[in-house]
Each structure stands twice: as C-alpha cells, then as structure tokens.
Motif scaffolding. Structure first.
Motif, PDB file in Angstrom:
ATOM      1  N   LEU A  79       0.815  -1.212   0.000  1.00  0.00           N
ATOM      2  CA  LEU A  79       0.000   0.000   0.000  1.00  0.00           C
ATOM      3  C   LEU A  79       0.853   1.267   0.000  1.00  0.00           C
ATOM      4  O   LEU A  79       0.560   2.215  -0.746  1.00  0.00           O
ATOM      5  N   LEU A  80       1.895   1.301   0.830  1.00  0.00           N
ATOM      6  CA  LEU A  80       2.740   2.491   0.891  1.00  0.00           C
ATOM      7  C   LEU A  80       3.388   2.782  -0.460  1.00  0.00           C
ATOM      8  O   LEU A  80       3.461   3.939  -0.895  1.00  0.00           O
ATOM      9  N   PHE A  81       3.881   1.742  -1.110  1.00  0.00           N
ATOM     10  CA  PHE A  81       4.538   1.912  -2.400  1.00  0.00           C
ATOM     11  C   PHE A  81       3.566   2.477  -3.430  1.00  0.00           C
ATOM     12  O   PHE A  81       3.901   3.395  -4.185  1.00  0.00           O
ATOM     13  N   LYS A 104       3.670   4.876  -6.955  1.00  0.00           N
ATOM     14  CA  LYS A 104       2.931   4.628  -8.194  1.00  0.00           C
ATOM     15  C   LYS A 104       1.797   5.632  -8.415  1.00  0.00           C
ATOM     16  O   LYS A 104       1.659   6.203  -9.498  1.00  0.00           O
ATOM     17  N   LEU A 105       0.959   5.823  -7.379  1.00  0.00           N
ATOM     18  CA  LEU A 105      -0.226   6.669  -7.541  1.00  0.00           C
ATOM     19  C   LEU A 105       0.113   8.106  -7.940  1.00  0.00           C
ATOM     20  O   LEU A 105      -0.538   8.649  -8.851  1.00  0.00           O
ATOM     21  N   PRO A 106       1.092   8.776  -7.292  1.00  0.00           N
ATOM     22  CA  PRO A 106       1.422  10.145  -7.735  1.00  0.00           C
ATOM     23  C   PRO A 106       1.813  10.207  -9.208  1.00  0.00           C
ATOM     24  O   PRO A 106       1.406  11.134  -9.921  1.00  0.00           O
ATOM     25  N   LEU A 134      -1.347   9.800 -11.344  1.00  0.00           N
ATOM     26  CA  LEU A 134      -2.181  11.002 -11.301  1.00  0.00           C
ATOM     27  C   LEU A 134      -1.572  12.134 -12.113  1.00  0.00           C
ATOM     28  O   LEU A 134      -2.288  12.864 -12.820  1.00  0.00           O
ATOM     29  N   LEU A 135      -0.253  12.303 -12.036  1.00  0.00           N
ATOM     30  CA  LEU A 135       0.415  13.363 -12.791  1.00  0.00           C
ATOM     31  C   LEU A 135       0.279  13.138 -14.294  1.00  0.00           C
ATOM     32  O   LEU A 135      -0.053  14.059 -15.047  1.00  0.00           O
ATOM     33  N   VAL A 136       0.538  11.908 -14.732  1.00  0.00           N
ATOM     34  CA  VAL A 136       0.455  11.594 -16.157  1.00  0.00           C
ATOM     35  C   VAL A 136      -0.987  11.709 -16.645  1.00  0.00           C
ATOM     36  O   VAL A 136      -1.261  12.282 -17.712  1.00  0.00           O
ATOM     37  N   ALA A 137      -1.929  11.185 -15.849  1.00  0.00           N
ATOM     38  CA  ALA A 137      -3.336  11.236 -16.247  1.00  0.00           C
ATOM     39  C   ALA A 137      -3.843  12.669 -16.313  1.00  0.00           C
ATOM     40  O   ALA A 137      -4.543  13.049 -17.265  1.00  0.00           O
ATOM     41  N   LEU A 165       6.963  15.396  -0.369  1.00  0.00           N
ATOM     42  CA  LEU A 165       6.298  14.165   0.046  1.00  0.00           C
ATOM     43  C   LEU A 165       6.884  12.973  -0.707  1.00  0.00           C
ATOM     44  O   LEU A 165       7.221  11.935  -0.101  1.00  0.00           O
ATOM     45  N   MET A 166       7.027  13.110  -2.009  1.00  0.00           N
ATOM     46  CA  MET A 166       7.603  12.046  -2.812  1.00  0.00           C
ATOM     47  C   MET A 166       9.083  11.860  -2.505  1.00  0.00           C
ATOM     48  O   MET A 166       9.587  10.729  -2.481  1.00  0.00           O
TER      49      MET A 166
END
Length: 236
Positions: free
Chosen positions: A54-56, A61-63, A66-69, A192-193
């Motif tokens: 979940l942390l990974f 992955k999620l940031p 979201l940035l690309v999308a 954060l990243m």
C-alpha cells in the motif's frame, strides 16, 4: 514579477545548485539525516526498498499515475477546445504549465543518467554492496561511472516539484487567495515524494533539494519566456 526578476530567479536557482555542489559539508548532513531512516541493528529501512504494498502504491505509483493522467487530460482538453474553434482563454498559461511538468522530470532524468551517483541503499555504510560515490566524488576525480549509480538528482521527487508549473494559473486566482498558495502543490508533492524515497534509502536530502531548485529555476525561466502571462500574475 517582471521579466528581469524571473530571469534572476532562474539564475539564483542555478547559483544555489552550484553552491550545493561546492559544499561537501552537505555530505555529512545527508548522512546524518539518512540515519534516521535506517536501523543498523535490524539492517533495514523505515520503508523496505522491495516493499510493493500500500505504501509503495500510495507514495510512488499513484502520484505518477495522477500526474500523467492529469497532464494527458489537460492536453486533450486544450486540443479539443482548439479544434472546436473555441480555444481556452488561458491556453498559453496551461501549455506553459504542461511544459514545466514535462521538462523538470526530463532534466532530472538526463542528469541522473550521466552523474553516476550512488543511492544510500547501495552503499556499504547502509548495508549495501558498493562504496559510496557522491556528486562531490564525481567532481573531484574522473571515476568511471556505473550503470547501477543513477541517484542524483532525485527523479521521483522531480515529478512532484514539476507541479510548480501551477504558478501559471495565478491569473485565474480569486482575489482572496494569496499568490503563494500556487507554490504549495509543487513544494508539498515534491517533498512528500522525496521523503518517501529517502525512507526507502533511494536518495539523500541534497538529491531532493537539487530537484526542487531545478524545478524552481525551470518554471521561472519558462514563465519569463511567457512574459504576457507573467504580467498577469503580477498584476502589472
């Protein structure tokens, strides 16, 4: 801010990056800060590098997704408005923001590929298999580079700092919102990243600091080149 002031911002960011390169004392600060994320007794990091749970996904992955999308949807929106004959009145500012979003990770990635700097997790002092190679080592002597060493500056954090392109949206702000709030997404997401990668042993503090300065300088330079939008930002 006037065009000259924006060029000055870019020059200051470049000077600060050079200052980081000229201060090997930061290497000790890097090591000291990194020790808070590493348990020598257990030989592990606060977040294990091989962790894919979940942390990974939440911080790695999620940031990126979201940035690309978000960038892709914005490009589609601007193109659709253009093709429909109803171009967006703030298209210039939005394209400039997208340019920052693309150039910052690209610049960080190109630097990572040629500087040959090791990650903390790779170094003997943190349980890794290799000797440490910092940016100061690379500047001091022509060591042969290794394909394993691609850790300067922080590439993952650069994607977050690329949101400094949101500065271009200041002309759309409500009068009650301070201009500084448009810096917040980039600074907050970048650190954060970056801190997540430090917790995994992937980068030192100075790696992330340089990525922030790189993003700041690039966004200021592009804003200067899009001077019409810069005048709107300053209210001039």
């Amino acid at each position: 801010m006037r065009k000259s002031g924006l060029f000055l911002e870019s020059a200051i960011c470049l000077a600060l990056i050079v200052l980081v390169l000229m201060l090997p004392e930061l290497q000790f600060l890097d090591g000291w800060l990194q020790s808070f994320f590493f348990d020598p007794a257990a030989g592990g990091w606060l977040v294990q590098p091989e962790e894919r749970g979940l942390l990974f996904w939440a911080f790695y992955k999620l940031p990126k997704i979201l940035l690309v999308a978000s960038a892709s949807l914005l490009v589609l929106y601007l193109c659709a408005r253009r093709l429909s004959g109803r171009p967006c009145s703030h298209a210039r500012a939005l394209w400039a923001a997208l340019l920052v979003l693309a150039l910052v990770p690209l610049a960080a990635g190109l630097l990572k590929g040629v500087t040959g700097v090791s990650c903390p997790v790779q170094e003997l002092s943190f349980g890794g298999p290799y000797g440490a190679f910092s940016i100061w080592d690379r500047l001091a002597a022509p060591f042969s580079s290794s394909a394993h060493f691609q850790c300067w500056p922080a590439g993952h954090a650069a994607g977050g700092f690329a949101l400094l392109g949101v500065r271009f949206l200041q002309p759309l702000r409500m009068p009650s919102l301070p201009a500084a709030i448009y810096w917040l997404p980039g600074i907050a997401m970048g650190w954060l990243m970056g801190l997540f990668q430090m917790a995994r042993g992937q980068h030192y503090f100075s790696h992330t600091l340089v990525s922030m300065l790189l993003a700041w300088g690039i966004s200021s330079l592009i804003m200067a080149l899009f001077m019409k939008e810069a005048r709107c930002v300053s209210g001039a």
